[in-house]
Design a protein around this motif. Structure first.
Motif, PDB file in Angstrom:
ATOM      1  N   PRO A  73       0.810  -1.229   0.000  1.00 10.52           N
ATOM      2  CA  PRO A  73       0.000   0.000   0.000  1.00 10.52           C
ATOM      3  C   PRO A  73       0.841   1.277   0.000  1.00 10.52           C
ATOM      4  CG  PRO A  73      -0.906  -1.588   1.538  1.00 10.52           C
ATOM      5  CD  PRO A  73       0.428  -2.129   1.108  1.00 10.52           C
ATOM      6  N   ASN A  87      -2.957  -3.780  -4.854  1.00 16.44           N
ATOM      7  CA  ASN A  87      -3.713  -2.806  -4.059  1.00 16.44           C
ATOM      8  C   ASN A  87      -5.181  -2.734  -4.461  1.00 16.44           C
ATOM      9  OD1 ASN A  87      -1.658  -1.867  -2.305  1.00 16.44           O
ATOM     10  ND2 ASN A  87      -0.794  -0.630  -3.946  1.00 16.44           N
ATOM     11  N   GLU A 102      -7.348  -4.893   7.072  1.00 14.94           N
ATOM     12  CA  GLU A 102      -7.648  -3.505   6.707  1.00 14.94           C
ATOM     13  C   GLU A 102      -7.163  -3.112   5.321  1.00 14.94           C
ATOM     14  OE1 GLU A 102      -6.061  -1.188   9.876  1.00 14.94           O
ATOM     15  OE2 GLU A 102      -7.619  -1.802  11.314  1.00 14.94           O
ATOM     16  N   TRP A 103      -6.364  -3.933   4.684  1.00 13.48           N
ATOM     17  CA  TRP A 103      -5.904  -3.614   3.326  1.00 13.48           C
ATOM     18  C   TRP A 103      -7.118  -3.604   2.403  1.00 13.48           C
ATOM     19  CZ3 TRP A 103      -1.812  -7.072   0.394  1.00 13.48           C
ATOM     20  CH2 TRP A 103      -1.309  -6.356  -0.702  1.00 13.48           C
ATOM     21  N   ASN A 104      -7.146  -2.635   1.525  1.00  9.31           N
ATOM     22  CA  ASN A 104      -8.282  -2.458   0.614  1.00  9.31           C
ATOM     23  C   ASN A 104      -8.700  -3.761  -0.066  1.00  9.31           C
ATOM     24  OD1 ASN A 104     -10.088  -0.964  -1.222  1.00  9.31           O
ATOM     25  ND2 ASN A 104      -8.575  -1.510  -2.774  1.00  9.31           N
ATOM     26  N   ASN A 105     -10.022  -4.009  -0.055  1.00  8.01           N
ATOM     27  CA  ASN A 105     -10.612  -5.114  -0.820  1.00  8.01           C
ATOM     28  C   ASN A 105     -10.117  -6.483  -0.347  1.00  8.01           C
ATOM     29  OD1 ASN A 105     -12.401  -6.045  -2.695  1.00  8.01           O
ATOM     30  ND2 ASN A 105     -11.270  -5.361  -4.492  1.00  8.01           N
ATOM     31  N   THR A 106     -10.019  -6.650   0.983  1.00  8.41           N
ATOM     32  CA  THR A 106      -9.553  -7.910   1.555  1.00  8.41           C
ATOM     33  C   THR A 106     -10.668  -8.602   2.321  1.00  8.41           C
ATOM     34  OG1 THR A 106      -7.268  -7.130   1.767  1.00  8.41           O
ATOM     35  CG2 THR A 106      -7.924  -8.972   3.155  1.00  8.41           C
TER      36      THR A 106
END
Length: 212
Positions: A73, A87, A102-106
């Protein structure tokens, strides 16, 4: 139907632990972290980008997810194809210990792992890619849920560390579909499952050196 692929880096004696940095994975006293770095060459990036461009999602174990989520990220250059794909695309993390991702789209997969992954595999798309994630990869190999293995084998013997093919794996035959030696001496082999191993007996072959 989505194809599940595995890409991983191996030493000549089969170790996949900690290829990227000295601090990547020091569990069990592993002291060889960063062993892949001296062998990084142009083919590594060329093939990496080629395959990442085919991804429609990623399937990761907890440790690999945490390593990736701490780094990728921070790479915001949209010309970096690997960062852009990681990402933006869906990521599925297999873990019984993570409370949130919390990583996008996980999305977390915490139970019924084989069933949930089989559902993803049955859905539309090109590739659901596994990178590293040794424990997860071993489990999926044993359950015949990986459709292609992309193994980068480097000319270094480490003598210790976690291996992809530890004793106790389910027996399986593989079919070699691509092989390439890179400028650093790495050999990239791409395999697809070929069912169960078959066996024979050299004593039944008159050409066998075992009979002389």
């Amino acid at each position: 139907m989505m194809k599940i692929t595995l890409a991983t880096y191996l030493s000549l004696d089969g170790v996949m632990q900690g290829p990227g940095t000295p601090r990547e994975d020091t569990s069990n006293g592993f002291e060889h972290g960063g062993w892949q770095f001296p062998y990084a060459d142009e083919e590594l990036w060329t093939y990496g980008e080629k395959w990442f461009a085919e991804a429609d999602g990623f399937l990761l174990g907890r440790k690999t997810y945490e390593i990736f989520a701490a780094y990728w990220p921070t790479v915001t250059d949209q010309d970096n194809l690997i960062a852009a794909r990681l990402n933006a695309l869906p990521k599925y993390v297999v873990s019984t210990t993570l409370d949130r991702a919390e990583w996008n789209n996980t999305t977390l997969i915490k139970s019924d792992v084989q069933a949930e992954i089989a559902k993803l595999r049955a859905g539309p798309g090109r590739e659901l890619q596994i990178h590293g994630s040794g424990v997860l990869a071993q489990s999926l190999l044993d359950h015949a849920l990986i459709d292609e293995l992309r193994l980068w084998t480097y000319p270094v013997v480490l003598g210790s560390g976690k291996r992809l093919f530890e004793p106790g794996r389910v027996a399986a035959a593989l079919h070699l579909v691509e092989s390439k030696a890179t400028s650093s001496g790495c050999v990239l082999n791409v395999y697809q499952p070929a069912g169960k191993p078959t066996y024979g007996d050299f004593t039944q072959d008159s050409r066998s050196p075992h009979l002389t």
